[in-house]
Scaffold this motif. Structure first.
Motif, short mmCIF file in Angstrom:
data_model
loop_
_atom_site.label_atom_id
_atom_site.label_comp_id
_atom_site.label_asym_id
_atom_site.label_seq_id
_atom_site.Cartn_x
_atom_site.Cartn_y
_atom_site.Cartn_z
N TYR A 264 16.00 -96.41 15.06
CA TYR A 264 17.43 -96.11 14.96
C TYR A 264 18.24 -97.36 14.67
CZ TYR A 264 15.63 -91.94 17.32
OH TYR A 264 14.90 -90.82 17.66
N PHE A 265 17.86 -98.48 15.28
CA PHE A 265 18.61 -99.72 15.03
C PHE A 265 18.37 -100.25 13.62
CE2 PHE A 265 19.21 -100.21 19.69
CZ PHE A 265 20.58 -100.44 19.66
N LEU A 266 17.15 -100.12 13.11
CA LEU A 266 16.89 -100.52 11.72
C LEU A 266 17.72 -99.68 10.77
CD1 LEU A 266 13.00 -101.04 11.79
CD2 LEU A 266 14.77 -102.81 11.70
N LEU A 267 17.90 -98.40 11.09
CA LEU A 267 18.75 -97.51 10.29
C LEU A 267 20.21 -97.93 10.38
CD1 LEU A 267 19.44 -95.02 8.63
CD2 LEU A 267 19.24 -93.64 10.72
N VAL A 268 20.67 -98.19 11.59
CA VAL A 268 22.08 -98.61 11.80
C VAL A 268 22.35 -99.92 11.06
CG1 VAL A 268 23.68 -99.52 13.53
CG2 VAL A 268 22.44 -97.39 13.98
N MET A 269 21.41 -100.86 11.11
CA MET A 269 21.60 -102.14 10.44
C MET A 269 21.60 -101.98 8.92
SD MET A 269 19.22 -104.30 13.06
CE MET A 269 19.07 -105.74 12.05
N ALA A 270 20.77 -101.07 8.40
CA ALA A 270 20.78 -100.80 6.96
C ALA A 270 22.11 -100.16 6.55
CB ALA A 270 19.62 -99.87 6.59
N TYR A 271 22.62 -99.26 7.39
CA TYR A 271 23.91 -98.63 7.13
C TYR A 271 25.04 -99.67 7.16
CZ TYR A 271 28.08 -95.75 7.92
OH TYR A 271 29.33 -95.19 7.84
N PHE B 201 24.75 -105.74 16.13
CA PHE B 201 23.54 -104.91 16.00
C PHE B 201 22.28 -105.76 16.17
CE2 PHE B 201 26.43 -102.32 13.09
CZ PHE B 201 26.82 -101.48 14.12
N LEU B 202 22.30 -107.00 15.62
CA LEU B 202 21.15 -107.88 15.73
C LEU B 202 20.86 -108.26 17.18
CD1 LEU B 202 21.59 -110.29 12.69
CD2 LEU B 202 19.63 -108.81 13.12
N THR B 203 21.90 -108.48 17.97
CA THR B 203 21.67 -108.82 19.38
C THR B 203 21.06 -107.65 20.14
OG1 THR B 203 23.97 -108.25 19.89
CG2 THR B 203 23.47 -110.57 19.54
N ASN B 204 21.48 -106.44 19.79
CA ASN B 204 20.87 -105.26 20.41
C ASN B 204 19.40 -105.14 20.01
OD1 ASN B 204 22.71 -103.07 21.93
ND2 ASN B 204 23.97 -104.24 20.51
N LEU B 205 19.10 -105.43 18.73
CA LEU B 205 17.70 -105.39 18.29
C LEU B 205 16.89 -106.47 19.00
CD1 LEU B 205 15.62 -104.12 16.30
CD2 LEU B 205 16.24 -105.93 14.69
N THR C 256 25.36 -97.06 21.23
CA THR C 256 25.15 -96.11 22.34
C THR C 256 24.30 -94.93 21.89
OG1 THR C 256 27.29 -96.73 23.30
CG2 THR C 256 26.30 -94.67 24.06
N GLY C 257 24.60 -94.42 20.70
CA GLY C 257 23.81 -93.30 20.16
C GLY C 257 22.36 -93.68 19.94
N SER C 258 22.10 -94.90 19.47
CA SER C 258 20.73 -95.36 19.24
C SER C 258 19.95 -95.46 20.54
CB SER C 258 20.74 -96.72 18.53
OG SER C 258 21.34 -96.63 17.26
N TRP C 259 20.55 -96.07 21.57
CA TRP C 259 19.87 -96.20 22.86
C TRP C 259 19.65 -94.84 23.52
CZ3 TRP C 259 17.15 -100.14 24.11
CH2 TRP C 259 17.53 -101.45 23.75
N THR C 260 20.68 -93.99 23.49
CA THR C 260 20.57 -92.68 24.15
C THR C 260 19.51 -91.83 23.48
OG1 THR C 260 22.92 -92.77 24.73
CG2 THR C 260 21.84 -90.61 24.84
N THR C 261 19.53 -91.79 22.15
CA THR C 261 18.54 -91.00 21.41
C THR C 261 17.14 -91.55 21.62
OG1 THR C 261 20.25 -90.66 19.73
CG2 THR C 261 18.03 -89.93 19.18
N GLY C 262 17.04 -92.88 21.75
CA GLY C 262 15.73 -93.50 22.01
C GLY C 262 15.17 -93.07 23.35
N PHE D 142 11.48 -97.66 23.28
CA PHE D 142 11.82 -98.86 22.52
C PHE D 142 11.39 -98.73 21.06
CE2 PHE D 142 11.46 -101.08 26.82
CZ PHE D 142 12.85 -101.09 27.00
N GLY D 143 10.24 -98.09 20.82
CA GLY D 143 9.79 -97.89 19.44
C GLY D 143 10.73 -97.01 18.64
#
Length: 311
Positions: A113-120, A62-66, A146-152, A107-108
């Motif tokens: 979404y990635f901050l949420l995924v990382m907290a989860y 997740f960190l590399t995606n962020l 995939t869900g984070s990027w697509t929703t973004g 990207f914003g």
């Protein structure tokens, strides 16, 4: 991306950050150094995680995606800001403006979404350690990313499609340092009520929805930390979570100030200064807070450097 509004063929003029010529060079140097540190910091994370098999875990995935996101997020805004400070090249075409807006919002929103995924992910690791490897398997991690990027991307399309249908028949001067939603709405000579309401609802759902779920995850994390018997373990975990929460609150606080509030009389200079936090500052803080403060990451960086030096 094609825009059919024929009244929008003229270039926009971006007025820039502050109309204080004496500050242009100091601001250029400061923002350039932050930009450089952001790019280098995130590239280090991507390289080290790629080379170190010990870091091939969900958290670092997740960190590399962020990190990848932060490189492109800051590259969407900062180069144009630096150019404007140095050579005053302030023109941008309508299609260029809409493209910048699309990537900025994409990207914003993806960062939320990635901050949420990382907290989860941290919630699962700390609160359900015995089931973590089963629940956060490779398939689940890929689905979350995939869900984070697509929703973004979908989030980024909505305001661009709405704003591209507006008429801009009077002033073409954007009182900001990039093509952002509020100054574009202020410029339009169309009736923007429906567009403003739609974007407000979208911002409310994305920002408050992601923030609340992120905070709930951290609440459960804190409750679990309080049950740790070792005071040293509690302090170390609290320090890490506290740093994460600081970045989250700065990012969300400044975003909410800009996009989830009624029309206000705040000065344009104040709005632009607030925008600096989520476009320039937090992308530079994320690699430091989430990775380079991490003991495991520090050890891996030293190991990779030794490998390159000895090779």
């Amino acid at each position: 991306m094609h825009f059919s509004n024929q009244t929008n063929n003229k270039d926009f003029v971006i007025l820039g950050l502050l109309n204080i010529p004496d500050l242009d060079i100091p601001l250029f140097v400061a923002f350039f150094l932050i930009f450089l540190a952001t790019i280098i910091g995130n590239l280090i994370i991507l390289t080290v995680v790629w080379l170190e098999r010990a870091l091939h875990t969900p958290m670092y995935f997740f960190l590399t995606n962020l990190s990848f996101l932060e490189i492109w997020y800051t590259a969407t805004i900062v180069p144009k800001l630096l150019t404007n400070l140095l050579v005053k090249n302030n023109n941008i075409s309508f299609s260029g403006c809409m493209t910048q807006l699309f990537f900025f919002v994409t990207f914003g929103a993806s960062e939320c979404y990635f901050l949420l995924v990382m907290a989860y992910d941290r919630y699962m690791a700390i609160c359900k350690p015995l089931h973590y490897s089963l629940l956060m398997d490779t398939k689940t991690c890929f689905q979350l990313v995939t869900g984070s990027w697509t929703t973004g991307v979908l989030t980024g399309l909505i305001p661009v499609l709405l704003i591209s249908q507006l008429q801009f028949c009077q002033s073409r001067q954007i009182n900001h340092f990039f093509c952002d939603i509020p100054p574009l709405l202020e410029l339009s000579c169309s009736n923007t009520n429906n567009t403003e309401i739609s974007i407000f609802i979208l911002s409310l759902l994305v920002l408050f929805g992601s923030l609340m779920l992120t905070l709930i995850s951290y609440v459960f994390i804190v409750i679990s930390i309080l049950r740790i018997a070792s005071a040293n373990g509690r302090n170390r975990t609290f320090s890490t979570c506290g740093a994460h929460l600081t970045v989250v609150l700065i990012y969300y606080g400044t975003m909410i100030f800009m996009y989830v509030r009624p029309h206000s009389n705040y000065s344009s200079d104040l709005k632009k200064c607030v925008s600096i936090f989520y476009t320039v500052v937090t992308p530079g803080l994320n690699p430091i807070i989430y990775s380079l403060r991490n003991k495991e990451m520090k050890i891996s960086v030293r190991r990779v450097l030794k490998r390159f030096i000895l090779s």
